[in-house]
Design a protein around this motif. Structure first.
Motif, mmCIF file in Angstrom:
data_model
loop_
_atom_site.group_PDB
_atom_site.id
_atom_site.type_symbol
_atom_site.label_atom_id
_atom_site.label_comp_id
_atom_site.label_asym_id
_atom_site.label_seq_id
_atom_site.Cartn_x
_atom_site.Cartn_y
_atom_site.Cartn_z
ATOM 1 N N SER A 1 2.341 12.671 -0.763
ATOM 2 C CA SER A 1 1.059 11.469 -0.789
ATOM 3 C C SER A 1 0.926 10.459 -2.035
ATOM 4 N N VAL A 2 0.217 9.110 -1.405
ATOM 5 C CA VAL A 2 0.082 7.999 -1.787
ATOM 6 C C VAL A 2 -0.830 7.023 -2.328
ATOM 7 N N SER A 3 -1.471 7.443 -3.637
ATOM 8 C CA SER A 3 -2.766 6.733 -3.865
ATOM 9 C C SER A 3 -2.439 5.449 -4.831
ATOM 10 N N ASP A 4 -3.959 4.930 -4.824
ATOM 11 C CA ASP A 4 -3.312 3.451 -5.629
ATOM 12 C C ASP A 4 -4.730 3.467 -6.016
ATOM 13 N N SER A 5 -4.949 2.939 -7.820
ATOM 14 C CA SER A 5 -6.152 2.452 -8.428
ATOM 15 C C SER A 5 -5.431 0.647 -9.196
ATOM 16 N N ASP A 6 -6.459 0.222 -9.103
ATOM 17 C CA ASP A 6 -6.706 -0.935 -9.854
ATOM 18 C C ASP A 6 -7.152 -0.847 -10.991
ATOM 19 N N ASN B 1 -6.348 -6.496 -13.815
ATOM 20 C CA ASN B 1 -6.004 -6.933 -12.927
ATOM 21 C C ASN B 1 -3.889 -6.246 -13.053
ATOM 22 N N GLN B 2 -4.605 -4.919 -12.142
ATOM 23 C CA GLN B 2 -2.539 -3.824 -12.186
ATOM 24 C C GLN B 2 -3.505 -3.015 -11.016
ATOM 25 N N ARG B 3 -2.037 -2.774 -10.586
ATOM 26 C CA ARG B 3 -2.872 -1.769 -9.535
ATOM 27 C C ARG B 3 -1.246 -1.048 -9.640
ATOM 28 N N THR B 4 -1.388 0.317 -9.215
ATOM 29 C CA THR B 4 -1.019 1.758 -9.524
ATOM 30 C C THR B 4 -0.592 2.502 -8.503
ATOM 31 N N ARG B 5 0.591 2.449 -8.516
ATOM 32 C CA ARG B 5 0.923 3.764 -7.294
ATOM 33 C C ARG B 5 1.318 4.597 -7.679
ATOM 34 N N THR B 6 0.726 6.067 -7.048
ATOM 35 C CA THR B 6 1.368 7.074 -7.370
ATOM 36 C C THR B 6 1.756 7.697 -6.257
ATOM 37 N N TRP B 7 2.734 8.794 -6.386
ATOM 38 C CA TRP B 7 3.556 10.113 -5.409
ATOM 39 C C TRP B 7 2.811 11.368 -5.911
ATOM 40 N N SER B 8 2.878 11.775 -4.946
ATOM 41 C CA SER B 8 2.311 13.288 -5.551
ATOM 42 C C SER B 8 3.482 14.078 -4.062
ATOM 43 N N TYR B 9 3.396 15.495 -4.477
ATOM 44 C CA TYR B 9 3.984 16.127 -3.655
ATOM 45 C C TYR B 9 3.266 17.573 -3.758
ATOM 46 N N ASN B 10 2.295 17.879 -3.090
ATOM 47 C CA ASN B 10 1.317 19.530 -3.105
ATOM 48 C C ASN B 10 0.214 19.359 -4.169
ATOM 49 N N GLY B 11 -0.493 18.428 -4.289
ATOM 50 C CA GLY B 11 -1.286 17.746 -5.204
ATOM 51 C C GLY B 11 -0.179 17.565 -7.038
ATOM 52 N N THR B 12 0.556 17.705 -7.175
ATOM 53 C CA THR B 12 1.342 18.104 -8.118
ATOM 54 C C THR B 12 1.679 16.315 -7.777
ATOM 55 N N TYR C 1 5.250 10.546 -9.849
ATOM 56 C CA TYR C 1 6.182 9.036 -9.722
ATOM 57 C C TYR C 1 4.630 8.134 -9.925
ATOM 58 N N ARG C 2 4.878 7.180 -10.856
ATOM 59 C CA ARG C 2 3.725 6.234 -10.578
ATOM 60 C C ARG C 2 4.081 5.478 -11.439
ATOM 61 N N THR C 3 4.501 3.966 -10.594
ATOM 62 C CA THR C 3 5.021 2.542 -10.457
ATOM 63 C C THR C 3 3.581 1.682 -10.186
ATOM 64 N N SER C 4 4.037 0.664 -11.677
ATOM 65 C CA SER C 4 2.994 -0.242 -11.693
ATOM 66 C C SER C 4 3.114 -1.362 -11.253
ATOM 67 N N MET C 5 2.051 -2.580 -10.639
ATOM 68 C CA MET C 5 2.628 -3.629 -10.687
ATOM 69 C C MET C 5 1.569 -4.616 -10.844
ATOM 70 N N GLN C 6 1.545 -6.521 -11.140
ATOM 71 C CA GLN C 6 0.744 -7.189 -11.305
ATOM 72 C C GLN C 6 0.089 -7.510 -10.250
ATOM 73 N N LEU C 7 -1.490 -7.478 -10.022
ATOM 74 C CA LEU C 7 -1.702 -8.392 -8.985
ATOM 75 C C LEU C 7 -2.106 -9.920 -8.911
ATOM 76 N N PRO C 8 -2.087 -10.800 -8.761
ATOM 77 C CA PRO C 8 -2.069 -10.198 -7.053
ATOM 78 C C PRO C 8 -0.414 -9.745 -7.059
ATOM 79 N N LEU C 9 -0.416 -8.959 -5.480
ATOM 80 C CA LEU C 9 0.378 -8.409 -5.137
ATOM 81 C C LEU C 9 1.715 -9.388 -4.753
ATOM 82 N N SER C 10 3.063 -9.439 -4.343
ATOM 83 C CA SER C 10 3.613 -10.264 -4.012
ATOM 84 C C SER C 10 5.044 -9.519 -3.723
ATOM 85 N N VAL C 11 5.906 -9.975 -2.786
ATOM 86 C CA VAL C 11 7.267 -9.700 -2.918
ATOM 87 C C VAL C 11 8.209 -10.402 -3.771
#
Length: 448
Positions: A358-363, A366-377, A380-390
């Motif tokens: 499962s994937v969730s994002d939070s801002d 000026n930073q967006r953080t994406r979190t990957w979870s498995y069965n609620g745990t 992994y988490r990674t962050s990147m500055q806004l605005p997002l771009s390749v």
């Protein structure tokens, strides 16, 4: 690895004598001298002091804190005999197995992984000659692990590193510490700084060879971080993974020195493990047997640490944990902005793919953080500055970090005896006052 008991090692300090016998006789002497107190009260005072001391140990001893919450449905972990152990995947830093991995313990000669790493990072020329000085003499005491280096003998840095990692030569560690930093104290400061840099929070070194000292300690988790950093260095893997090495005759030694790796997972025999690439054994009476090892298969490199083992348990436990890791897990790449550049990787049970996360994002700020979870745990988490771009994804603006572990910072091992000592002294004073009060009360009754 130290083959014999190190004579310079001392057994644990006799706290029983310090906190029970001495206070008892102090009380008896102080009271008997003035009040005619008799030795028949010794047992009563001993029992009272022992109760106080036991309560203090229960209250002040650090509790073992599990540093990893595993998701539901995680592969069932095996049992190991070693007192502490951890299995970590190197690229992600993800912990796959934890048994008291944050408990502070003596590392013994596994210390030399950090010693070798600091040497390699500070002396790039492995052909540089090192001349041994009288700084090594204390380490040549009978029973120490040594290659019997001689004052005035000349070895190359490479030969010294093989002596450290294969023969576990204590005197070579000391000489190289002085060569790198000018003194052992300066070298251990470098070791401690490096440990902090790579995320160790429960580690402190006071020597380069691992001989026991109350202020020389680490944890299984921190040792895994240290070996994880060390195996990034190709020269370290070549040296620490060698089955044998020979130092030819030198200016002071006529015979060749033949050395064999004491890590049984790296040499042909009963415990050899396919894929093992580097490691270090250790042994002292204080630490018992210790072992750190790295092994690679397919798309994973696993780091295994076991501490306070008996006999060959360190080898069987390590093989058990490696089998658990390679048989039950695989690495999965995680993508965010596109499907060509991974945002990181996560270790999952073999039947599970990244699509199951499962994937969730939070801002925030000026930073967006994406979190990957498995069965609620969270895995992994990674962050990147806004605005997002390749473009942003592949620049230095992107920061990644792993969470999912809770590290507990323990006080220095010296702090506990100090606290206990002060508290015991307070208890002794209170007992003296109480006993003297009862004696005076009895004397008044006799007079009346």
């Amino acid at each position: 690895m130290i083959k014999k008991k190190i004579k310079s090692e001392k057994p644990p300090f006799p706290f029983y004598f310090l906190f029970q016998e001495i206070p008892v006789y102090a009380i008896l002497y102080m009271i008997r001298k003035k009040e005619g107190f008799h030795l028949r009260y010794k047992k009563q005072i001993q029992k009272l002091l022992l109760s106080v001391f036991s309560l203090l140990l229960c209250l002040l001893s650090p509790l073992s804190v599990s540093a990893q919450d595993f998701p539901s449905g995680w592969p069932s972990a095996p049992e190991i005999s070693s007192a502490s152990g951890v299995l970590m995947e190197a690229s992600s830093g993800q912990v796959l197995f934890d048994k008291s991995m944050n408990e502070i313990r003596y590392p013994a000669s596994t210390t030399k992984v950090m010693t070798a790493l600091i040497i390699l990072e500070n002396i790039p020329d492995l052909n540089k000659n090192i001349t041994f000085t009288d700084i090594i003499l204390p380490d040549l005491a009978p029973g120490n692990s040594t290659i019997n280096a001689q004052v005035g003998e000349v070895l190359t840095v490479e030969q010294c590193l093989y002596a450290i990692m294969l023969a576990s030569a204590n005197e070579v560690c000391t000489q190289m510490a002085v060569e790198v930093a000018g003194s052992v104290e300066n070298f251990t400061a470098m070791m401690n700084a490096k440990a902090a840099e790579i995320g160790c929070t429960n580690t402190h070194f006071v020597n380069a060879n691992g001989l026991p000292d109350p202020n020389h300690y680490t944890t299984a988790y921190d040792l895994a971080l240290i070996l994880r950093e060390a195996v990034k260095n190709e020269a370290f893997c070549k040296i620490a993974g060698a089955a044998k090495y020979t130092i030819p005759p030198t200016n002071k030694t006529a015979a060749s020195r033949n050395m064999e790796n004491h890590n049984a997972l790296l040499v042909d025999g009963k415990y050899y493990y396919e894929g093992a690439i580097a490691g270090k054994t250790g042994h002292t009476e204080a630490a018992r047997n210790t072992l750190v090892t790295a092994a690679s298969r397919e798309d994973m490199t696993l780091i295994c640490v076991v501490l306070r083992s008996e006999n060959d348990e360190r080898f069987t436990d390590t093989r058990t944990l490696f089998d658990y890791g390679f048989d039950n897990f695989h690495s999965q790449s995680l993508y965010w902005m596109d499907k060509t550049t991974p945002a990181g990787n996560v270790i999952l049970p073999k039947a599970v793919t990244a699509d199951a996360l499962s994937v969730s994002d939070s801002d925030e700020n000026n930073q967006r953080t994406r979190t990957w979870s498995y069965n609620g745990t969270e895995l992994y988490r990674t962050s990147m500055q806004l605005p997002l771009s390749v473009e942003t994804q592949i620049t230095a603006d992107m920061s990644m970090f792993r969470i999912g572990t809770v590290k507990t910072i323990f006080p220095s091992p010296l702090l506990l005896p100090i606290i206990i000592t002060l508290t015991i002294l307070f208890a002794v004073i209170m007992i003296i006052l109480i006993v003297k009060y009862h004696i005076r009360k009895q004397n008044r009754k006799k007079k009346s």
